[in-house]
Design a protein around this motif. Structure first.
Motif, mmCIF file in Angstrom:
data_model
loop_
_atom_site.group_PDB
_atom_site.id
_atom_site.type_symbol
_atom_site.label_atom_id
_atom_site.label_comp_id
_atom_site.label_asym_id
_atom_site.label_seq_id
_atom_site.Cartn_x
_atom_site.Cartn_y
_atom_site.Cartn_z
ATOM 1 N N TYR A 117 63.697 -33.399 -38.865
ATOM 2 C CA TYR A 117 62.703 -34.202 -39.584
ATOM 3 C C TYR A 117 63.091 -34.251 -41.066
ATOM 4 C CZ TYR A 117 58.684 -35.277 -36.519
ATOM 5 O OH TYR A 117 57.836 -35.822 -35.586
ATOM 6 N N VAL A 118 62.864 -35.395 -41.678
ATOM 7 C CA VAL A 118 63.071 -35.559 -43.124
ATOM 8 C C VAL A 118 61.774 -36.107 -43.711
ATOM 9 C CG1 VAL A 118 64.251 -36.961 -44.852
ATOM 10 C CG2 VAL A 118 65.570 -35.908 -43.027
ATOM 11 N N ASN A 119 61.282 -35.460 -44.757
ATOM 12 C CA ASN A 119 60.131 -35.983 -45.497
ATOM 13 C C ASN A 119 60.600 -36.394 -46.882
ATOM 14 O OD1 ASN A 119 57.806 -35.692 -43.760
ATOM 15 N ND2 ASN A 119 58.115 -33.482 -43.947
ATOM 16 N N PHE A 120 60.444 -37.683 -47.199
ATOM 17 C CA PHE A 120 60.763 -38.171 -48.540
ATOM 18 C C PHE A 120 59.448 -38.426 -49.260
ATOM 19 C CE2 PHE A 120 61.202 -41.602 -51.588
ATOM 20 C CZ PHE A 120 62.213 -41.106 -52.387
ATOM 21 N N ARG A 121 59.231 -37.705 -50.375
ATOM 22 C CA ARG A 121 57.976 -37.854 -51.120
ATOM 23 C C ARG A 121 58.245 -38.413 -52.511
ATOM 24 N NH1 ARG A 121 54.773 -34.375 -47.822
ATOM 25 N NH2 ARG A 121 56.101 -32.638 -47.216
ATOM 26 N N ALA A 122 57.457 -39.420 -52.888
ATOM 27 C CA ALA A 122 57.509 -39.965 -54.255
ATOM 28 C C ALA A 122 56.236 -40.752 -54.496
ATOM 29 C CB ALA A 122 58.735 -40.871 -54.434
ATOM 30 N N GLY A 123 55.729 -40.669 -55.724
ATOM 31 C CA GLY A 123 54.558 -41.475 -56.097
ATOM 32 C C GLY A 123 53.354 -41.266 -55.193
ATOM 33 N N GLY A 124 53.183 -40.065 -54.667
ATOM 34 C CA GLY A 124 52.014 -39.772 -53.841
ATOM 35 C C GLY A 124 52.139 -40.239 -52.386
ATOM 36 N N LEU A 125 53.280 -40.796 -51.997
ATOM 37 C CA LEU A 125 53.485 -41.245 -50.615
ATOM 38 C C LEU A 125 54.572 -40.394 -49.945
ATOM 39 C CD1 LEU A 125 53.587 -45.121 -51.194
ATOM 40 C CD2 LEU A 125 51.666 -43.778 -50.282
ATOM 41 N N THR A 126 54.436 -40.224 -48.646
ATOM 42 C CA THR A 126 55.451 -39.482 -47.893
ATOM 43 C C THR A 126 56.024 -40.374 -46.798
ATOM 44 O OG1 THR A 126 54.280 -37.404 -48.271
ATOM 45 C CG2 THR A 126 55.897 -37.430 -46.482
ATOM 46 N N GLY A 127 57.328 -40.564 -46.837
ATOM 47 C CA GLY A 127 58.022 -41.269 -45.753
ATOM 48 C C GLY A 127 58.603 -40.234 -44.813
ATOM 49 N N VAL A 128 58.416 -40.443 -43.513
ATOM 50 C CA VAL A 128 58.902 -39.478 -42.523
ATOM 51 C C VAL A 128 60.073 -40.081 -41.757
ATOM 52 C CG1 VAL A 128 58.235 -37.956 -40.624
ATOM 53 C CG2 VAL A 128 56.512 -38.755 -42.229
ATOM 54 N N GLY A 129 61.098 -39.276 -41.538
ATOM 55 C CA GLY A 129 62.239 -39.733 -40.734
ATOM 56 C C GLY A 129 62.610 -38.679 -39.712
ATOM 57 N N GLU A 130 63.276 -39.123 -38.639
ATOM 58 C CA GLU A 130 63.713 -38.187 -37.604
ATOM 59 C C GLU A 130 65.094 -38.596 -37.114
ATOM 60 O OE1 GLU A 130 61.269 -38.172 -34.077
ATOM 61 O OE2 GLU A 130 62.212 -36.360 -33.276
ATOM 62 N N GLY A 131 65.903 -37.592 -36.831
ATOM 63 C CA GLY A 131 67.194 -37.846 -36.203
ATOM 64 C C GLY A 131 67.359 -36.915 -35.022
ATOM 65 N N ALA A 132 67.864 -37.453 -33.920
ATOM 66 C CA ALA A 132 68.151 -36.635 -32.729
ATOM 67 C C ALA A 132 69.668 -36.492 -32.629
ATOM 68 C CB ALA A 132 67.589 -37.309 -31.492
ATOM 69 N N PRO A 133 70.200 -35.336 -33.036
ATOM 70 C CA PRO A 133 71.653 -35.159 -33.018
ATOM 71 C C PRO A 133 72.177 -35.258 -31.577
ATOM 72 C CG PRO A 133 70.562 -33.412 -34.254
ATOM 73 C CD PRO A 133 69.501 -34.144 -33.509
ATOM 74 N N ILE A 134 73.328 -35.902 -31.418
ATOM 75 C CA ILE A 134 73.870 -36.146 -30.077
ATOM 76 C C ILE A 134 75.041 -35.197 -29.829
ATOM 77 C CG2 ILE A 134 74.833 -37.872 -28.517
ATOM 78 C CD1 ILE A 134 73.336 -40.017 -30.102
ATOM 79 N N VAL A 135 74.865 -34.301 -28.856
ATOM 80 C CA VAL A 135 75.862 -33.260 -28.563
ATOM 81 C C VAL A 135 77.215 -33.885 -28.253
ATOM 82 C CG1 VAL A 135 76.425 -31.341 -27.001
ATOM 83 C CG2 VAL A 135 74.057 -31.747 -27.679
#
Ligand code: MG
Length: 363
Positions: A54-72
């Motif tokens: 999970y990645v949370n990018f926060r700026a200006g009071g907002l949070t953008g959420v991202g996800e990556g599923a690593p592929i073996v």
């Protein structure tokens, strides 16, 4: 949006109103573990859980959420994805986040491999930007959510008895995707057919290495109402797949053979379409580009996913109005999804109307 709102959002110069950047923007990473509802078996592996990033990018009071599923298969794991994202922190947190396309092209230049990590950054930035502009991501691409397709529900490899049970549990889904590629293929499909007459799509996950066997299996499947077969042969066997394609009556879709945009042109004679996944592509923007390239070559397009939470699956779903087929069920296979995003109603993907990804925390 009236003129005053427009000016407030974009500023007099036409540039997006930005938070104070630099120290104000933060990027956090977290390895998350998803518990699977059923042990998940394909040709490649068998598992009870999945570790994603999970990645949370926060700026200006907002949070953008991202996800990556690593592929073996591509030698990625959650730790390597996390390290890659951490290495891009400076670049991401000191740039204008609404210039997500520029940021992502820099990330692509600097970061070798680690496509799931890249996808997590891209999704977080697009979620943030959508929230900042007050529009869902599908609107950033000019898409109509009413065009979102039906999604398949995937049935992993299991004994005939468990397969029948899984098919019964999949009652709400009008189209099923069946994983094959082992010696038990026929038994698996017979088990499915013994309890349902629904359209089936089959994924062999590179399971057949002999082209004559592949033709025989595919024609056997065609007679049982299978619409198409995904990745019948190993990714490197493109010429053999072209040979098979000339001898079968249903379409072939590339998955493992189609990782990035540059792969698509060489697949055009061997496959009828491509399965695009954000975790292979490196995010929403690159996924969009791959869809357009495939369409330009006259190929069918499909959006797939890895086993992921609603973050990654909803991100892919925002592009789904563009594609012919969707296999966006990764969030339905886990028991501890923290978010609610895209939903499936009567088999069809229903995009959330909220800004950005439109996610809501589950209570
Ligand atoms: Mg596949």
């Amino acid at each position: 949006m009236n003129r005053r709102d427009w000016m407030r959002t974009f500023g007099a110069s036409g540039a997006a109103a930005l938070p104070a950047l630099g120290s104000a923007a933060t990027l956090e990473t977290q390895i998350v573990r998803w518990k699977l509802r059923h042990t998940w078996t394909t040709v490649m592996s068998s598992s009870e859980f999945r570790d994603n990033l999970y990645v949370n990018f926060r700026a200006g009071g907002l949070t953008g959420v991202g996800e990556g599923a690593p592929i073996v298969r591509y030698k990625e794991n959650a730790t390597s994805a996390q390290a890659a994202v951490e290495s891009a922190r400076q670049l991401v947190t000191t740039a204008d986040p609404a210039q997500y396309a520029k940021i992502m092209s820099r990330v692509f230049e600097r970061l070798p491999g680690e496509w799931a990590g890249k996808a997590a950054i891209d999704i977080a930035l697009m979620d943030w930007t959508g929230q900042k502009l007050g529009v869902p991501i599908y609107r950033l691409f000019g898409l109509d959510p009413a065009d979102a397709p039906v999604t398949t529900f995937s049935i992993g490899i299991d004994s005939p008895e468990v397969t029948r049970q899984k098919v019964k549990e999949a009652a709400p889904y009008p189209v099923l995707k069946i994983k094959v590629g082992l010696s038990s293929d026929e038994a698996t499909v017979e088990a499915v057919r013994s309890v349902t007459a629904k359209p089936l799509r089959v994924d062999a996950n590179e399971g057949w290495t002999d082209k004559e066997v592949a033709v025989r299996k595919i024609e056997w499947l065609a007679k049982r109402g299978v619409e198409f077969v995904e990745q019948p042969m190993p990714a490197r066997m493109i010429e053999e797949t072209a040979w098979v394609r000339r001898r079968v009556s249903i379409p072939l879709i590339a998955d493992e053979a189609c990782r990035h945009a540059a792969d698509i042109p060489k697949l055009a004679g061997a496959f009828d379409g491509v399965n695009i996944k954000l975790d292979k592509a490196g995010g929403i923007l690159e996924g969009y580009r791959m869809i357009q390239i495939a369409k330009a070559l006259g190929m069918k397009t499909m959006l797939g996913c890895m086993i992921s939470s609603s973050v990654s699956v909803t991100a892919a779903a925002h592009l789904s109005p563009l594609v012919d087929y969707a296999d966006l069920d990764g969030n339905l296979l886990i028991a501890n999804d923290p978010y609610q995003g895209v939903e499936v109603r009567n088999g069809k993907l229903v995009l959330p109307p909220g800004a950005g990804l439109g996610l809501r925390k589950k209570t």
